[in-house]
Scaffold this motif. Structure first.
Motif, PDB file in Angstrom:
ATOM      1  N   LEU A  55       0.848  -1.187   0.000  1.00 57.28           N
ATOM      2  CA  LEU A  55       0.000   0.000   0.000  1.00 57.28           C
ATOM      3  C   LEU A  55       0.890   1.246   0.000  1.00 57.28           C
ATOM      4  O   LEU A  55       1.001   1.944   1.014  1.00 57.28           O
ATOM      5  CB  LEU A  55      -0.927  -0.003   1.225  1.00 57.28           C
ATOM      6  CG  LEU A  55      -1.913  -1.163   1.314  1.00 57.28           C
ATOM      7  CD1 LEU A  55      -2.590  -1.195   2.666  1.00 57.28           C
ATOM      8  CD2 LEU A  55      -2.938  -1.095   0.198  1.00 57.28           C
ATOM      9  N   ARG A  58      -0.184   6.928   0.500  1.00 59.07           N
ATOM     10  CA  ARG A  58      -0.774   7.171   1.810  1.00 59.07           C
ATOM     11  C   ARG A  58      -1.109   8.637   1.987  1.00 59.07           C
ATOM     12  O   ARG A  58      -0.540   9.513   1.332  1.00 59.07           O
ATOM     13  CB  ARG A  58       0.142   6.684   2.914  1.00 59.07           C
ATOM     14  CG  ARG A  58       1.459   7.362   2.990  1.00 59.07           C
ATOM     15  CD  ARG A  58       2.360   6.676   3.995  1.00 59.07           C
ATOM     16  NE  ARG A  58       3.472   7.547   4.338  1.00 59.07           N
ATOM     17  CZ  ARG A  58       4.192   7.437   5.417  1.00 59.07           C
ATOM     18  NH1 ARG A  58       3.946   6.473   6.276  1.00 59.07           N
ATOM     19  NH2 ARG A  58       5.184   8.269   5.656  1.00 59.07           N
ATOM     20  N   GLU A  78      -4.425   4.474   3.294  1.00 60.30           N
ATOM     21  CA  GLU A  78      -3.420   3.876   2.426  1.00 60.30           C
ATOM     22  C   GLU A  78      -4.131   3.205   1.260  1.00 60.30           C
ATOM     23  O   GLU A  78      -5.277   2.768   1.398  1.00 60.30           O
ATOM     24  CB  GLU A  78      -2.611   2.815   3.176  1.00 60.30           C
ATOM     25  CG  GLU A  78      -1.783   3.353   4.317  1.00 60.30           C
ATOM     26  CD  GLU A  78      -1.067   2.243   5.059  1.00 60.30           C
ATOM     27  OE1 GLU A  78       0.176   2.255   5.048  1.00 60.30           O
ATOM     28  OE2 GLU A  78      -1.750   1.377   5.629  1.00 60.30           O
ATOM     29  N   ALA A  79      -3.427   3.105   0.140  1.00 61.64           N
ATOM     30  CA  ALA A  79      -4.012   2.455  -1.032  1.00 61.64           C
ATOM     31  C   ALA A  79      -2.911   1.912  -1.929  1.00 61.64           C
ATOM     32  O   ALA A  79      -1.774   2.385  -1.894  1.00 61.64           O
ATOM     33  CB  ALA A  79      -4.879   3.444  -1.813  1.00 61.64           C
ATOM     34  N   ARG A  84      -6.993   4.945  -6.333  1.00 61.62           N
ATOM     35  CA  ARG A  84      -7.776   4.399  -5.213  1.00 61.62           C
ATOM     36  C   ARG A  84      -7.653   5.287  -3.976  1.00 61.62           C
ATOM     37  O   ARG A  84      -8.626   5.477  -3.256  1.00 61.62           O
ATOM     38  CB  ARG A  84      -7.311   2.962  -4.906  1.00 61.62           C
ATOM     39  CG  ARG A  84      -8.086   2.305  -3.802  1.00 61.62           C
ATOM     40  CD  ARG A  84      -9.546   2.041  -4.208  1.00 61.62           C
ATOM     41  NE  ARG A  84     -10.246   1.473  -3.080  1.00 61.62           N
ATOM     42  CZ  ARG A  84     -11.371   1.939  -2.568  1.00 61.62           C
ATOM     43  NH1 ARG A  84     -11.979   2.970  -3.138  1.00 61.62           N
ATOM     44  NH2 ARG A  84     -11.927   1.378  -1.536  1.00 61.62           N
ATOM     45  N   LEU A  85      -6.477   5.843  -3.749  1.00 62.62           N
ATOM     46  CA  LEU A  85      -6.309   6.756  -2.623  1.00 62.62           C
ATOM     47  C   LEU A  85      -7.220   7.971  -2.785  1.00 62.62           C
ATOM     48  O   LEU A  85      -7.880   8.388  -1.831  1.00 62.62           O
ATOM     49  CB  LEU A  85      -4.851   7.211  -2.505  1.00 62.62           C
ATOM     50  CG  LEU A  85      -4.566   8.166  -1.343  1.00 62.62           C
ATOM     51  CD1 LEU A  85      -4.807   7.496   0.001  1.00 62.62           C
ATOM     52  CD2 LEU A  85      -3.145   8.692  -1.435  1.00 62.62           C
ATOM     53  N   LYS A  88     -10.741   7.054  -1.916  1.00 65.80           N
ATOM     54  CA  LYS A  88     -10.924   6.979  -0.464  1.00 65.80           C
ATOM     55  C   LYS A  88     -11.009   8.376   0.150  1.00 65.80           C
ATOM     56  O   LYS A  88     -11.830   8.621   1.037  1.00 65.80           O
ATOM     57  CB  LYS A  88      -9.768   6.209   0.189  1.00 65.80           C
ATOM     58  CG  LYS A  88      -9.794   4.718  -0.073  1.00 65.80           C
ATOM     59  CD  LYS A  88      -8.630   4.047   0.635  1.00 65.80           C
ATOM     60  CE  LYS A  88      -8.690   2.542   0.527  1.00 65.80           C
ATOM     61  NZ  LYS A  88      -7.618   1.899   1.326  1.00 65.80           N
TER      62      LYS A  88
END
Length: 160
Positions: A55, A58, A78-79, A84-85, A88
């Motif tokens: 991951l 962050r 985290e991703a 994707r981060l 989120k």
């Protein structure tokens, strides 16, 4: 840090490409939200960490009232991918309303834990040194300068 007029500003949707193309880049996003009579500083620190392959992307999100009457809220994310981060982060806040800018490698994640005015003075040297023992009038004037500075950056980002 450089003077605020010298900063390159970014929209949230530009960050995934920048983080992939330049893995050593780090960013901070800021916005000030007025709620009732309180001003809250929302801060997002974003980096690609070189230690973890699982991951690597962050972020630390903090929300702190300017006058510090209530506890700071923080969220660590985290991703696997930069995209994707950003997804989120969107769940926590409207990240499209933040002003993002690249920060030097010397600025760490701990910066977003600072008292809002101290953080602004660290990130924007034209505001001068932060003195928590200054008079209430001077602290209010410094806050107004900080809000005006961020508003100017928002306007500059929108104009492109």
């Amino acid at each position: 840090m450089r003077n605020s007029e010298q900063l390159s500003l970014y929209f949230a949707n530009q960050l995934p490409t920048l983080l992939i193309a330049h893995p050593t880049f780090k960013f901070i996003g800021l916005k000030i939200k007025q709620e009732d009579s309180q001003s809250a500083l929302h801060s997002i620190y974003i980096e690609k960490e070189n230690i973890s392959d699982e991951l690597p992307f962050r972020s630390l999100v903090t929300v702190a009232e300017w006058d510090g009457k209530s506890e700071e809220e923080e969220f660590f994310l985290e991703a696997l991918t930069a995209e994707r981060l950003m997804e989120k982060l969107q769940h926590f806040d409207a990240i499209g309303s933040f002003v993002f800018f690249k920060i030097p490698s010397s600025v760490t994640m701990d910066t977003v834990h600072m008292y809002p005015q101290a953080m602004f003075c660290k990130l924007f040297p034209e505001l001068g040194e932060f003195n928590r023992h200054a008079s209430a009038e001077k602290l209010l004037a410094l806050k107004e300068q900080s809000v005006a500075l961020l508003t100017g950056l928002e306007d500059r980002l929108k104009r492109g």
